[in-house]
Motif scaffolding. Sequence first.
Motif, PDB file in Angstrom:
ATOM      1  N   ALA A   1      59.790  71.108 -16.573  1.00  0.00           N
ATOM      2  CA  ALA A   1      58.637  70.349 -17.095  1.00  0.00           C
ATOM      3  C   ALA A   1      58.117  69.315 -16.098  1.00  0.00           C
ATOM      4  CB  ALA A   1      59.036  69.655 -18.404  1.00  0.00           C
ATOM      5  N   VAL A   2      59.019  68.727 -15.292  1.00  0.00           N
ATOM      6  CA  VAL A   2      58.636  67.683 -14.335  1.00  0.00           C
ATOM      7  C   VAL A   2      59.336  67.992 -13.019  1.00  0.00           C
ATOM      8  CG1 VAL A   2      58.621  65.192 -13.873  1.00  0.00           C
ATOM      9  CG2 VAL A   2      58.631  65.993 -16.236  1.00  0.00           C
TER      10      VAL A   2
ATOM     11  N   TRP B   1      48.994  54.457 -31.008  1.00  0.00           N
ATOM     12  CA  TRP B   1      49.787  54.600 -29.779  1.00  0.00           C
ATOM     13  C   TRP B   1      49.099  55.596 -28.841  1.00  0.00           C
ATOM     14  CZ3 TRP B   1      52.139  58.487 -27.060  1.00  0.00           C
ATOM     15  CH2 TRP B   1      53.111  58.115 -26.131  1.00  0.00           C
ATOM     16  N   GLU B   2      48.632  56.711 -29.410  1.00  0.00           N
ATOM     17  CA  GLU B   2      47.988  57.728 -28.568  1.00  0.00           C
ATOM     18  C   GLU B   2      46.718  57.206 -27.914  1.00  0.00           C
ATOM     19  OE1 GLU B   2      47.670  61.553 -30.489  1.00  0.00           O
ATOM     20  OE2 GLU B   2      49.844  61.639 -30.763  1.00  0.00           O
ATOM     21  N   ARG B   3      45.956  56.414 -28.689  1.00  0.00           N
ATOM     22  CA  ARG B   3      44.723  55.837 -28.109  1.00  0.00           C
ATOM     23  C   ARG B   3      45.060  54.897 -26.959  1.00  0.00           C
ATOM     24  NH1 ARG B   3      42.894  55.351 -33.331  1.00  0.00           N
ATOM     25  NH2 ARG B   3      43.398  53.123 -33.429  1.00  0.00           N
TER      26      ARG B   3
ATOM     27  N   GLY C   1      58.467  56.650 -22.898  1.00  0.00           N
ATOM     28  CA  GLY C   1      59.661  57.370 -23.350  1.00  0.00           C
ATOM     29  C   GLY C   1      59.877  57.184 -24.832  1.00  0.00           C
ATOM     30  N   ARG C   2      60.713  58.040 -25.396  1.00  0.00           N
ATOM     31  CA  ARG C   2      61.035  57.927 -26.819  1.00  0.00           C
ATOM     32  C   ARG C   2      61.768  56.614 -27.083  1.00  0.00           C
ATOM     33  NH1 ARG C   2      64.865  61.805 -27.348  1.00  0.00           N
ATOM     34  NH2 ARG C   2      65.435  60.871 -29.321  1.00  0.00           N
ATOM     35  N   SER C   3      61.619  56.108 -28.304  1.00  0.00           N
ATOM     36  CA  SER C   3      62.334  54.902 -28.689  1.00  0.00           C
ATOM     37  C   SER C   3      63.828  55.132 -28.519  1.00  0.00           C
ATOM     38  CB  SER C   3      62.077  54.576 -30.159  1.00  0.00           C
ATOM     39  OG  SER C   3      60.709  54.521 -30.387  1.00  0.00           O
ATOM     40  N   ASN C   4      64.512  54.108 -28.034  1.00  0.00           N
ATOM     41  CA  ASN C   4      65.967  54.111 -27.961  1.00  0.00           C
ATOM     42  C   ASN C   4      66.546  54.971 -26.835  1.00  0.00           C
ATOM     43  OD1 ASN C   4      67.810  52.581 -29.345  1.00  0.00           O
ATOM     44  ND2 ASN C   4      68.727  54.389 -30.307  1.00  0.00           N
TER      45      ASN C   4
ATOM     46  N   ASP D   1      58.558  64.656 -26.231  1.00  0.00           N
ATOM     47  CA  ASP D   1      58.381  64.533 -24.776  1.00  0.00           C
ATOM     48  C   ASP D   1      57.471  65.654 -24.281  1.00  0.00           C
ATOM     49  OD1 ASP D   1      60.258  62.399 -24.609  1.00  0.00           O
ATOM     50  OD2 ASP D   1      61.909  63.827 -24.430  1.00  0.00           O
ATOM     51  N   GLU D   2      57.690  66.826 -24.832  1.00  0.00           N
ATOM     52  CA  GLU D   2      56.925  67.991 -24.413  1.00  0.00           C
ATOM     53  C   GLU D   2      55.430  67.804 -24.687  1.00  0.00           C
ATOM     54  OE1 GLU D   2      58.889  71.384 -25.911  1.00  0.00           O
ATOM     55  OE2 GLU D   2      58.304  72.584 -24.183  1.00  0.00           O
ATOM     56  N   ARG D   3      55.142  67.189 -25.822  1.00  0.00           N
ATOM     57  CA  ARG D   3      53.727  66.929 -26.173  1.00  0.00           C
ATOM     58  C   ARG D   3      53.083  66.056 -25.110  1.00  0.00           C
ATOM     59  NH1 ARG D   3      51.718  64.074 -31.230  1.00  0.00           N
ATOM     60  NH2 ARG D   3      49.632  64.778 -30.751  1.00  0.00           N
ATOM     61  N   LEU D   4      53.806  64.996 -24.729  1.00  0.00           N
ATOM     62  CA  LEU D   4      53.288  64.095 -23.700  1.00  0.00           C
ATOM     63  C   LEU D   4      53.129  64.848 -22.375  1.00  0.00           C
ATOM     64  CD1 LEU D   4      52.658  61.223 -22.542  1.00  0.00           C
ATOM     65  CD2 LEU D   4      55.120  61.009 -22.121  1.00  0.00           C
ATOM     66  N   LEU D   5      54.159  65.619 -22.001  1.00  0.00           N
ATOM     67  CA  LEU D   5      54.127  66.304 -20.706  1.00  0.00           C
ATOM     68  C   LEU D   5      53.040  67.382 -20.679  1.00  0.00           C
ATOM     69  CD1 LEU D   5      57.987  66.481 -20.144  1.00  0.00           C
ATOM     70  CD2 LEU D   5      56.360  65.009 -18.935  1.00  0.00           C
ATOM     71  N   ASP D   6      52.813  68.032 -21.808  1.00  0.00           N
ATOM     72  CA  ASP D   6      51.728  69.029 -21.870  1.00  0.00           C
ATOM     73  C   ASP D   6      50.371  68.359 -21.679  1.00  0.00           C
ATOM     74  OD1 ASP D   6      53.473  71.056 -22.262  1.00  0.00           O
ATOM     75  OD2 ASP D   6      53.118  71.263 -24.417  1.00  0.00           O
TER      76      ASP D   6
END
Length: 198
Positions: free
Chosen positions: A163-164, A93-95, A31-34, A124-129
């Motif tokens: 999206a989910v 982080w992505e790796r 998840g996003r920070s915070n 979030d969308e980038r991750l979900l895609d």
Amino acid sequence: MTTFARAAFLASAGQSAEFPPEGAPEIAFLGRSNVGKSSAINALTGRRRLAFASKTPGRTQTVNFYDLGEAGRLVDFPGYGYARVPQSERAKWERLVSSYLLERNTLAGLVVVMDARHPVTPQDERLLDWLAPRPMRCLALLTKADKLSRAERAPALAHTRRAVADVLLFSSVSREGVIEARRRLVQWLLEARPGSRK
Ligand code: GDP
């Protein structure tokens, strides 16, 4: 004692080579920070300070593994989305995330933690895609639901469901969604146990 109340720190990894050997089924939290991810893990496990995020943007962060005994593990990834994080840290982080999600044989499912007031941000969308073509159990936790008005709840759920498929409103303050989320995740762990049918 419930499955989640057994949670104990297991290991910290700054890179994939440091992931602990595969063992019990794992549920990963992203998840996003915070966004309230640490608070959500603490609420699910009934601990006040099991997970705590470093609030220092750009600081090298680690993936933290928590043991739930034989039942499973929780895996807490560093938050994403800090604008000030240098590109090199973002690539790292992505790796870290992609090597885990693609290669971890004991991954039982993924919890994507988002803020109920503005779910599915571009990050979030980038991750979900990226996840979309990769079949895995996925639950979206919409945290800080205590900050939503009644009128805002249904639209937040409907927007996220695009999206989910599986979405829960959640609050570590009011504890809304805690029991339901535990129930879902325990089910994933049971289904992912070696020897059980997928
Ligand atoms: P993380 O960076 O995603 O791990 O976020 P934290 O769990 O550290 O929470 C970030 C901030 O949001 C803190 O100030 C928390 O007290 C607050 N917070 C987290 N969850 C909730 C929640 O469900 N409701 C409300 N009102 N505040 C929350």
